[in-house]
Design an enzyme around this catalytic site. Structure first.
Site, PDB file in Angstrom:
ATOM      1  N   ASP A 106      46.829  22.278 109.217  1.00 21.17           N
ATOM      2  CA  ASP A 106      45.975  21.642 108.917  1.00 21.17           C
ATOM      3  C   ASP A 106      45.735  21.917 107.104  1.00 21.17           C
ATOM      4  O   ASP A 106      45.335  22.938 106.435  1.00 21.17           O
ATOM      5  CB  ASP A 106      44.349  21.813 108.697  1.00 21.17           C
ATOM      6  CG  ASP A 106      44.486  21.562 110.350  1.00 21.17           C
ATOM      7  OD1 ASP A 106      45.100  21.196 110.913  1.00 21.17           O
ATOM      8  OD2 ASP A 106      43.073  21.665 110.523  1.00 21.17           O
ATOM      9  N   LYS A 170      41.606  14.493 107.856  1.00 23.36           N
ATOM     10  CA  LYS A 170      40.862  15.405 108.667  1.00 23.36           C
ATOM     11  C   LYS A 170      39.677  15.456 107.400  1.00 23.36           C
ATOM     12  O   LYS A 170      39.705  15.075 105.874  1.00 23.36           O
ATOM     13  CB  LYS A 170      40.654  16.581 108.837  1.00 23.36           C
ATOM     14  CG  LYS A 170      40.163  17.935 108.929  1.00 23.36           C
ATOM     15  CD  LYS A 170      41.022  19.027 108.937  1.00 23.36           C
ATOM     16  CE  LYS A 170      39.705  20.649 108.898  1.00 23.36           C
ATOM     17  NZ  LYS A 170      40.136  22.294 108.784  1.00 23.36           N
ATOM     18  N   LYS A 199      40.473  13.774 112.621  1.00 23.50           N
ATOM     19  CA  LYS A 199      39.439  14.853 112.499  1.00 23.50           C
ATOM     20  C   LYS A 199      38.728  14.548 111.789  1.00 23.50           C
ATOM     21  O   LYS A 199      38.005  14.989 110.908  1.00 23.50           O
ATOM     22  CB  LYS A 199      40.604  16.487 112.268  1.00 23.50           C
ATOM     23  CG  LYS A 199      39.699  17.746 112.752  1.00 23.50           C
ATOM     24  CD  LYS A 199      40.606  18.924 112.962  1.00 23.50           C
ATOM     25  CE  LYS A 199      40.240  19.695 112.542  1.00 23.50           C
ATOM     26  NZ  LYS A 199      41.061  21.062 111.861  1.00 23.50           N
TER      27      LYS A 199
END
Length: 239
Positions: A106, A170, A199
């Site tokens: 990430d 995300k 996400k």
């Protein structure tokens, strides 16, 4: 590229406590976290069958070893939590995480570039890290830090993630204010289309929170309150 958006689309409105665990990245990103803290999170993830354990890079080897044979993935963060490091530094960090066993990475975007509406710089930053991550057989999630962006800038960042070859977008790091909202998740889903994962992370602390995010288009939930979520309780933990 991740196919989770397609896999989970049919279940978005019906995700209950029994299957919500498969959406959750069980997260421990506190800088003061100890090895005992990390191993506890790994044991919880194995018990509840969460999707992954997400930790800072120094713990990737520990997590990979602890989760071996559990079916739970190892996730690490890079350029975290500010995103204000050069692309080659993020790529170096990502390469190390993947070599240490990370299945997923990430990364935080260049937030200044997003706020300046510099799509080219955003895309180049993401593409550089994506190339490294994919070369190691891992997938890349791109944190756009929604709390710091306008809706137009959120769209620009999501478009850059698509063009840069990311597998997910995300919402948040959880460290820079704000967190996931249903409105942001829906906007991100509309922008990236059906093929990328979305996400929702930051402030998701209950089953109802998680269900709302999934109904809006999320295919993954980043949370440190994963156990409370699957038990239908109200969590209070922060990253």
């Amino acid at each position: 590229m991740s196919n989770e958006a397609t896999v989970h689309a049919g279940n978005a409105g019906a995700a209950g406590a029994a299957d919500i665990a498969s959406y959750i990245d069980h997260t421990l990103l506190k800088p003061e976290a100890s090895e005992a803290d990390v191993l506890k999170v790994c044991a919880e993830a194995a018990e509840y069958k969460f999707k992954s354990v997400c930790v800072n890079p120094i713990w990737v080897k520990t997590v990979t070893k602890a989760l071996k044979g559990s079916g739970v993935l190892t996730c690490s963060v890079v350029g975290f939590p500010l995103g204000a490091t050069p692309t080659d530094v993020k790529s170096f960090e990502a390469r190390g995480a993947v070599l240490d066993g990370a299945d997923e990475v990430d990364m935080v975007i260049n937030i200044a570039a997003a706020r300046a509406n510099d799509k080219g710089a955003l895309t180049d930053d993401i593409a550089g890290v994506a190339e490294t991550v994919h070369a190691g057989g891992a997938i890349l999630k791109v944190i756009i830090e929604t709390a710091l962006l306008t809706d137009e800038q959120k769209v620009l960042a999501c478009q850059a993630a698509v063009e840069g070859g990311a597998d997910f977008v995300k919402t948040s790091t959880g460290f820079n204010g704000g967190g996931a909202t249903v409105e942001d998740v829906a906007l991100m889903r509309r922008t990236v289309g059906p093929d990328l994962g979305v996400k929702a992370s930051g402030g998701v602390r209950s089953l109802a929170d998680a269900q709302a995010m999934i109904a809006a288009g999320a295919t993954r939930i980043g949370a440190s309150s994963g156990i409370a979520i699957v038990k239908g309780e109200q969590g209070s933990a922060v990253y």
